[in-house]
Write a protein that holds these residues in place. Structure first.
Motif, PDB file in Angstrom:
ATOM      1  N   MET A   1       0.786  -1.093   0.094  1.00 15.33           N
ATOM      2  CA  MET A   1      -0.051  -0.058   0.148  1.00 15.33           C
ATOM      3  C   MET A   1       0.909   1.387  -0.056  1.00 15.33           C
ATOM      4  O   MET A   1       1.824   1.389   0.575  1.00 15.33           O
ATOM      5  N   THR A   2       0.541   2.110  -0.899  1.00 14.88           N
ATOM      6  CA  THR A   2       1.211   3.379  -0.750  1.00 14.88           C
ATOM      7  C   THR A   2       0.383   4.632   0.047  1.00 14.88           C
ATOM      8  O   THR A   2      -0.753   4.753  -0.242  1.00 14.88           O
ATOM      9  N   PHE A  87      -8.388   2.156  -7.608  1.00 12.79           N
ATOM     10  CA  PHE A  87      -7.378   1.519  -6.915  1.00 12.79           C
ATOM     11  C   PHE A  87      -8.010   1.186  -5.587  1.00 12.79           C
ATOM     12  O   PHE A  87      -8.617   2.033  -4.913  1.00 12.79           O
ATOM     13  N   GLN A  90      -7.427   2.121   1.525  1.00 13.85           N
ATOM     14  CA  GLN A  90      -7.508   1.958   3.137  1.00 13.85           C
ATOM     15  C   GLN A  90      -7.167   3.267   4.065  1.00 13.85           C
ATOM     16  O   GLN A  90      -6.222   3.732   3.322  1.00 13.85           O
ATOM     17  N   ASP A  99      -3.484   0.737  -2.952  1.00 20.21           N
ATOM     18  CA  ASP A  99      -2.727  -0.465  -3.745  1.00 20.21           C
ATOM     19  C   ASP A  99      -2.780   0.051  -4.792  1.00 20.21           C
ATOM     20  O   ASP A  99      -3.615  -0.144  -5.853  1.00 20.21           O
ATOM     21  N   ARG A 101      -0.813  -0.991  -7.231  1.00 18.74           N
ATOM     22  CA  ARG A 101      -0.600  -1.939  -8.288  1.00 18.74           C
ATOM     23  C   ARG A 101      -1.751  -2.731  -8.860  1.00 18.74           C
ATOM     24  O   ARG A 101      -1.585  -3.365  -9.927  1.00 18.74           O
TER      25      ARG A 101
END
Length: 111
Positions: A1-2, A87, A90, A99, A101
């Protein structure tokens, strides 16, 4: 997670542009207390969606008023015909993460 943005930096019904760690820009929306993250670039006009506005669950492009459902990226009206990436999000300790990706839709997307 970013990590994207502090939750309190995104007012209800608003969209903010985030460019995490030099990656492609992401549009972060807060709608009815829920956060959504999409690609920031319109699939039609290539404009920054975060410079547009939110109506219901639609993220509206500032150039030609193309609209996208932030829940799944599908285009809601002409001239937008291609979906945008969305995306999974959270919120942890008041910070919005996504996320980047994983796109939330299985559809082919432009951009």
């Amino acid at each position: 997670m970013t990590r994207l943005i502090a939750a309190d930096e995104v007012p209800e019904g608003a969209v903010r542009r985030v460019r995490p760690n030099g990656l492609e820009a992401v549009a972060v929306c807060r709608i009815d207390g829920t956060f959504f993250a999409t690609q920031d670039r319109c699939s039609h006009a290539k404009a920054s969606l975060s410079e547009g506005w939110v109506e219901g669950h639609d993220l509206c492009c500032p150039v030609h008023d193309g609209r996208f459902d932030v829940r799944d990226g599908r285009p809601m009206c002409f001239p937008a015909t291609d979906p945008i990436r969305t995306f999974p999000v959270q919120v942890v300790d008041g910070v919005v993460f996504a996320d980047l990706r994983a796109a939330r839709t299985d559809q082919e997307v432009s951009g």
